[in-house]
Design a protein around this motif. Structure first.
Motif, PDB file in Angstrom:
ATOM      1  N   THR A   2       0.934  -1.203   0.216  1.00  7.96           N
ATOM      2  CA  THR A   2      -0.018   0.150  -0.058  1.00  7.96           C
ATOM      3  C   THR A   2       0.827   1.197  -0.055  1.00  7.96           C
ATOM      4  OG1 THR A   2      -0.144  -0.002   2.502  1.00  7.96           O
ATOM      5  CG2 THR A   2      -1.623  -1.110   1.358  1.00  7.96           C
ATOM      6  N   ARG A   3       0.307   2.493  -0.166  1.00  7.93           N
ATOM      7  CA  ARG A   3       1.024   3.789  -0.332  1.00  7.93           C
ATOM      8  C   ARG A   3       1.492   4.001   1.309  1.00  7.93           C
ATOM      9  NH1 ARG A   3       1.625   9.001  -2.853  1.00  7.93           N
ATOM     10  NH2 ARG A   3       1.532   7.801  -4.616  1.00  7.93           N
ATOM     11  N   ALA A   4       0.763   3.461   2.183  1.00 10.99           N
ATOM     12  CA  ALA A   4       0.969   3.671   3.571  1.00 10.99           C
ATOM     13  C   ALA A   4       2.441   2.776   3.756  1.00 10.99           C
ATOM     14  CB  ALA A   4      -0.033   3.142   4.531  1.00 10.99           C
ATOM     15  N   ASN A   5       2.512   1.741   3.502  1.00 11.85           N
ATOM     16  CA  ASN A   5       3.684   0.815   3.572  1.00 11.85           C
ATOM     17  C   ASN A   5       4.809   1.485   2.582  1.00 11.85           C
ATOM     18  OD1 ASN A   5       2.217  -0.815   5.134  1.00 11.85           O
ATOM     19  ND2 ASN A   5       2.077  -2.619   3.492  1.00 11.85           N
ATOM     20  N   TYR A  37      16.406  -7.031   0.610  1.00 15.12           N
ATOM     21  CA  TYR A  37      15.098  -6.814   0.918  1.00 15.12           C
ATOM     22  C   TYR A  37      14.376  -8.016   1.760  1.00 15.12           C
ATOM     23  CZ  TYR A  37      10.489  -4.397   0.238  1.00 15.12           C
ATOM     24  OH  TYR A  37       9.394  -3.841   0.680  1.00 15.12           O
ATOM     25  N   GLU A  38      14.773  -9.179   1.040  1.00 18.15           N
ATOM     26  CA  GLU A  38      14.349 -10.351   1.689  1.00 18.15           C
ATOM     27  C   GLU A  38      14.729 -10.650   3.036  1.00 18.15           C
ATOM     28  OE1 GLU A  38      15.396 -13.409  -1.196  1.00 18.15           O
ATOM     29  OE2 GLU A  38      13.400 -12.998  -2.386  1.00 18.15           O
ATOM     30  N   LYS A  39      15.972 -10.420   3.361  1.00 16.14           N
ATOM     31  CA  LYS A  39      16.568 -10.417   4.562  1.00 16.14           C
ATOM     32  C   LYS A  39      15.756  -9.415   5.544  1.00 16.14           C
ATOM     33  CE  LYS A  39      21.306 -11.457   3.178  1.00 16.14           C
ATOM     34  NZ  LYS A  39      22.531 -10.991   3.220  1.00 16.14           N
ATOM     35  N   ASN A  44      10.932  -7.010   9.592  1.00 15.91           N
ATOM     36  CA  ASN A  44       9.704  -6.297   9.965  1.00 15.91           C
ATOM     37  C   ASN A  44       8.948  -6.403   8.709  1.00 15.91           C
ATOM     38  OD1 ASN A  44       8.446  -3.661   9.403  1.00 15.91           O
ATOM     39  ND2 ASN A  44      10.054  -2.426  10.303  1.00 15.91           N
ATOM     40  N   GLU A  45       7.532  -6.387   9.022  1.00 18.28           N
ATOM     41  CA  GLU A  45       6.508  -6.684   8.143  1.00 18.28           C
ATOM     42  C   GLU A  45       6.372  -5.645   6.892  1.00 18.28           C
ATOM     43  OE1 GLU A  45       4.741  -3.581  10.866  1.00 18.28           O
ATOM     44  OE2 GLU A  45       6.021  -5.500  11.432  1.00 18.28           O
ATOM     45  N   ILE A  46       6.692  -4.586   6.903  1.00 19.22           N
ATOM     46  CA  ILE A  46       6.385  -3.688   5.808  1.00 19.22           C
ATOM     47  C   ILE A  46       7.583  -4.360   4.651  1.00 19.22           C
ATOM     48  CG2 ILE A  46       5.828  -1.569   7.032  1.00 19.22           C
ATOM     49  CD1 ILE A  46       8.787  -0.529   6.052  1.00 19.22           C
ATOM     50  N   TYR A  47       8.233  -5.034   4.957  1.00 17.52           N
ATOM     51  CA  TYR A  47       9.049  -5.817   3.848  1.00 17.52           C
ATOM     52  C   TYR A  47       8.722  -7.081   3.359  1.00 17.52           C
ATOM     53  CZ  TYR A  47      12.591  -2.149   5.170  1.00 17.52           C
ATOM     54  OH  TYR A  47      13.072  -0.974   5.509  1.00 17.52           O
TER      55      TYR A  47
END
Length: 155
Positions: A2-5, A37-39, A44-47
């Motif tokens: 989402t844009r928020a993420n 990014y996968e690490k 963190n959930e946004i990733y």
């Protein structure tokens, strides 16, 4: 995503740049690298979800914009944080406010109210509920100071 993420991810990138001094394009590219990014997804959930092409363009725009206009953005924060020296504001909260002010001034498809409410949400999430009120006060005063119609035209 989402844009928020994407906005939260932008805060992470802007904040990270505070420590590394990397060029904006370099930090976006490095942090969005698939393996890196996968690490981060484990931490963190946004990733969990990768940004789309439009979101990567948004990230490039705001991370580069905040980096190139940091002095101007900090001046606005200082102007409206009455009784507070900007050095007393946490780096993360400062990054959140820089992003919001940049969005209000320079990102056409982000309404002023959304930029402010998202900044308050992020400040509360990372620095506590009192910080959310502080950010709301500063950004609200900033928005009200804009020339008549500037904030409303984006609402």
């Amino acid at each position: 995503m989402t844009r928020a993420n994407a906005r939260e991810l932008a805060v992470h990138l802007i904040y990270g740049r505070e420590f590394t001094g990397e060029e904006p394009e370099q930090i976006v590219s490095a942090r969005l690298n698939k393996e890196y990014y996968e690490k981060l997804a484990q931490e963190n959930e946004i990733y969990q979800e990768r940004p789309s092409g439009a979101q990567v363009r948004y990230l490039d725009t705001v991370v580069t914009g905040v980096a190139n206009r940091s002095q101007e953005l900090n001046e606005q924060i200082s102007k409206f944080s009455i009784g507070w020296d900007i050095s007393r504001i946490s780096r993360l909260t400062r990054c959140v406010m820089q992003l919001a002010i940049f969005e209000i001034l320079y990102v056409e498809d982000v309404p002023t109210g959304v930029a402010i409410s998202e900044a308050v949400r992020l400040a509360k999430k990372y620095d506590g509920s009192d910080t959310g009120s502080f950010v709301n006060g500063i950004l609200g005063s900033f928005a009200r100071s804009l020339p008549q119609g500037k904030a409303e035209e984006k609402a």
